[in-house]
Design a protein around this motif. Structure first.
Motif, PDB file in Angstrom:
ATOM      1  N   TRP A   1       0.815  -1.215   0.000  1.00  0.00           N
ATOM      2  CA  TRP A   1       0.000   0.000   0.000  1.00  0.00           C
ATOM      3  C   TRP A   1       0.850   1.267   0.000  1.00  0.00           C
ATOM      4  O   TRP A   1       0.371   2.340  -0.347  1.00  0.00           O
ATOM      5  CB  TRP A   1      -0.931  -0.006   1.207  1.00  0.00           C
ATOM      6  CG  TRP A   1      -0.208  -0.233   2.500  1.00  0.00           C
ATOM      7  CD1 TRP A   1       0.376   0.697   3.297  1.00  0.00           C
ATOM      8  CD2 TRP A   1       0.045  -1.501   3.124  1.00  0.00           C
ATOM      9  NE1 TRP A   1       0.972   0.110   4.384  1.00  0.00           N
ATOM     10  CE2 TRP A   1       0.773  -1.244   4.311  1.00  0.00           C
ATOM     11  CE3 TRP A   1      -0.286  -2.814   2.818  1.00  0.00           C
ATOM     12  CZ2 TRP A   1       1.173  -2.269   5.169  1.00  0.00           C
ATOM     13  CZ3 TRP A   1       0.119  -3.825   3.680  1.00  0.00           C
ATOM     14  CH2 TRP A   1       0.828  -3.549   4.842  1.00  0.00           C
TER      15      TRP A   1
ATOM     16  N   THR B   1      -6.393  -8.818   4.009  1.00  0.00           N
ATOM     17  CA  THR B   1      -7.765  -8.369   3.769  1.00  0.00           C
ATOM     18  C   THR B   1      -8.036  -7.044   4.456  1.00  0.00           C
ATOM     19  O   THR B   1      -8.692  -6.151   3.890  1.00  0.00           O
ATOM     20  CB  THR B   1      -8.756  -9.429   4.267  1.00  0.00           C
ATOM     21  OG1 THR B   1      -8.499 -10.665   3.602  1.00  0.00           O
ATOM     22  CG2 THR B   1     -10.189  -9.012   3.995  1.00  0.00           C
TER      23      THR B   1
ATOM     24  N   SER C   1      -6.374  -4.294   2.466  1.00  0.00           N
ATOM     25  CA  SER C   1      -7.105  -4.052   1.217  1.00  0.00           C
ATOM     26  C   SER C   1      -8.402  -3.300   1.484  1.00  0.00           C
ATOM     27  O   SER C   1      -8.786  -2.402   0.716  1.00  0.00           O
ATOM     28  CB  SER C   1      -7.399  -5.388   0.530  1.00  0.00           C
ATOM     29  OG  SER C   1      -6.201  -6.075   0.220  1.00  0.00           O
TER      30      SER C   1
ATOM     31  N   ALA D   1      -5.182  -2.085  -6.276  1.00  0.00           N
ATOM     32  CA  ALA D   1      -5.022  -2.648  -4.927  1.00  0.00           C
ATOM     33  C   ALA D   1      -5.518  -4.092  -4.866  1.00  0.00           C
ATOM     34  O   ALA D   1      -4.919  -4.939  -4.183  1.00  0.00           O
ATOM     35  CB  ALA D   1      -5.769  -1.785  -3.916  1.00  0.00           C
ATOM     36  N   ALA D   2      -6.590  -4.388  -5.589  1.00  0.00           N
ATOM     37  CA  ALA D   2      -7.123  -5.751  -5.595  1.00  0.00           C
ATOM     38  C   ALA D   2      -6.138  -6.733  -6.205  1.00  0.00           C
ATOM     39  O   ALA D   2      -6.107  -7.914  -5.819  1.00  0.00           O
ATOM     40  CB  ALA D   2      -8.443  -5.780  -6.357  1.00  0.00           C
TER      41      ALA D   2
ATOM     42  N   GLN E   1      -3.706  -7.819  -3.539  1.00  0.00           N
ATOM     43  CA  GLN E   1      -4.370  -8.767  -2.646  1.00  0.00           C
ATOM     44  C   GLN E   1      -4.509 -10.127  -3.312  1.00  0.00           C
ATOM     45  O   GLN E   1      -4.264 -11.166  -2.697  1.00  0.00           O
ATOM     46  CB  GLN E   1      -5.746  -8.243  -2.237  1.00  0.00           C
ATOM     47  CG  GLN E   1      -6.494  -9.180  -1.300  1.00  0.00           C
ATOM     48  CD  GLN E   1      -7.890  -8.693  -0.989  1.00  0.00           C
ATOM     49  OE1 GLN E   1      -8.393  -7.767  -1.612  1.00  0.00           O
ATOM     50  NE2 GLN E   1      -8.547  -9.320  -0.021  1.00  0.00           N
TER      51      GLN E   1
ATOM     52  N   GLY F   1      -0.348 -10.497  -1.486  1.00  0.00           N
ATOM     53  CA  GLY F   1      -0.064  -9.396  -0.574  1.00  0.00           C
ATOM     54  C   GLY F   1       1.360  -9.278  -0.088  1.00  0.00           C
ATOM     55  O   GLY F   1       1.664  -8.411   0.729  1.00  0.00           O
TER      56      GLY F   1
END
Length: 484
Positions: free
Chosen positions: A29, A170, A173, A454-455, A458, A462
């Motif tokens: 992130w 999770t 995310s 971002a997905a 994930q 990650g």
């Protein structure tokens, strides 16, 4: 897959390139280059109850492993039993209250029977007795029942560790998605508010023109309708905005009156290099796949446990101790005792219980294998869906930017022609609404591209393995505590 995505000359419209086998950093992130987002995620890792619960579940699973390993060693118990006993004197025979010649040992009155008298009652006797013993028990793991049980528990602990990693990924995310949604709603609210302000000004102008005779009542009604439609858009946006803020507070483990940072779409940088993982690596990276693999291993071990329960069971027990009426005499040669026993038990008939338990364990293994395959297939689907979304998101943003540019040009031309009297108010209102809607769609396309990026991180796992290689995991910390 194309090597790169489409681009657009707007914030968040840069070209994204796919880099095969690129490593994913644990704090992926941070690629969005938002200090507020980084701080929010770190706070969530420290305070979110779901992370705390997953850590506790992992520690409990580890302790169960250590407990089961203890069955490889003998059990040693020490016991000491003091007792004080009172026996009735009228038991007859050679009870403790009667001597060999028939005379009564008692403080009660009476004449001994040898002297022609009778003794109506024998006297009660009170005495102490002490027993101390050391017991050693050992169950040899001849057919591997305990080894398979330890294997099952270790696999379950491993699954809990991957569940913790999945919880962290999770959570991160979800916070990124909430931050992007916060920025999107702020921009949509600002655009809608500007639209309302412009329509208010147009209503005031139409009202003055009506009074001066330069506009009709229809012109005013049309402008008022446009204002009402614009105002209708604002309450749902504010509702979504406040609910999203509530979600952000919940994710970081805060109460609902705590302040959370604000985000802007322009302040979130779009990562321009995206990792692309081979399917074989994906199976090793996704926490949910690794957890399903661990549960499959646990189910396999449970079959071995159920099978060993149908085979002979061995046990060795030894007892060493001493007993005496006085505590100091317990370990005299006359008071010592020992016991050594070997036990072999073979189940002969149990109503089919053990057989059906083994069959149930075998079916549970088949179930775990099917669930593992389903998890792997779903993981591939997640990555494929995200990659397709990233490609189409870039194209959608490019199209939205073009629509916004053309709508702005059309609005500028319409305003000039309206001022010169070549176009009526309906044309101007239509051009304004088209441009504002294009702005809203552009913001939505920018947010969607950030969210799908971002997905992808994930979906690819990650990057938890990079963090685990540099920082001790909860499982390692627990193991160090249990085995200093």
């Amino acid at each position: 897959m194309p090597a790169a995505t489409a681009s657009a000359a707007v914030p968040g419209g840069a070209t994204q390139r796919f880099v095969l086998e690129q490593s994913i950093q644990a704090d992926w992130w941070a690629l969005f280059e938002s200090p507020r987002l980084n701080a929010l995620i770190e706070k969530a890792f420290a305070a979110n109850p779901n992370v705390e619960a997953a850590q506790a579940a992992l520690r409990a699973a580890q302790e169960n492993v250590y407990a089961q390993r203890g069955f490889f060693f003998p059990t040693i118990q020490a016991g000491y039993t003091p007792s004080r006993t009172k026996l009735a004197g009228n038991l007859g025979g050679n009870s403790p209250g009667i001597q060999g010649n028939g005379s009564v040992i008692s403080t009660f009155q009476g004449t001994p029977a040898s002297e022609g008298g009778t003794a109506p009652f024998n006297g009660p006797v009170i005495y102490n007795f002490h027993t101390a013993q050391l017991t050693v028990g050992f169950v040899p793991d001849v057919f591997g029942a305990n080894r398979r049980q330890v294997e099952s528990l270790e696999a379950q602990a491993k699954a809990q560790q991957f569940q913790l990693e999945a919880t962290r990924i999770t959570l991160a995310s979800n916070i990124v998605a909430a931050a992007i949604q916060d920025a999107l709603l702020r921009q949509q609210i600002a655009t809608t508010t500007a639209m309302i302000d412009a329509n208010v000004a147009m209503v005031e102008l139409a009202s003055r023109q009506l009074k001066a005779g330069y506009a009709s009542r229809l012109d005013l009604a049309v402008q008022e309708n446009a204002l009402a439609q614009a105002r209708q858009l604002l309450p749902p946006l504010r509702k979504q905005f406040e609910q999203n803020r509530d979600l952000m507070r919940t994710l970081i483990g805060a109460v609902q009156d705590e302040e959370v940072p604000a985000f802007e779409l322009g302040a979130l940088r779009l990562p321009e290099e995206l990792p692309l993982t081979l399917p074989s690596q994906l199976v090793e990276q996704r926490p949910d796949v690794r957890a399903a693999e661990a549960l499959l291993q646990a189910a396999s071990a449970e079959v071995g446990v159920a099978r060993a329960a149908r085979l002979p069971q061995f046990s060795i027990d030894a007892t060493l101790g001493g007993a005496a009426s006085h505590i100091g005499q317990m370990f005299w040669n006359s008071g010592k005792f020992f016991d050594l026993a070997l036990g072999i038990t073979q189940p002969l008939f149990a109503g089919g219980t053990l057989l059906h338990r083994e069959r149930a364990a075998t079916e549970a293994l088949r179930q775990a294998a099917a669930q593992y395959r389903s998890t792997v297939i779903t993981a591939f689907q997640n990555v494929a869906d995200t990659l397709h979304a990233i490609q189409t998101d870039a194209e959608a943003l490019q199209a939205a930017a073009e629509v916004t540019d053309t709508a702005k040009t059309a609005l500028d031309l319409t305003q000039r022609q309206h001022q010169r009297g070549y176009l009526d108010r309906l044309a101007l209102i239509g051009a304004q609404q088209t441009y504002r809607q294009a702005q809203l769609n552009l913001a939505q396309a920018q947010a969607t591209r950030l969210g799908d990026t971002a997905a992808l991180f994930q979906a690819l796992g990650g990057g938890w393995w990079d963090r685990a290689s540099n920082e001790p995991t909860v499982a390692q910390t627990t193991a160090d505590r249990a085995n200093p």
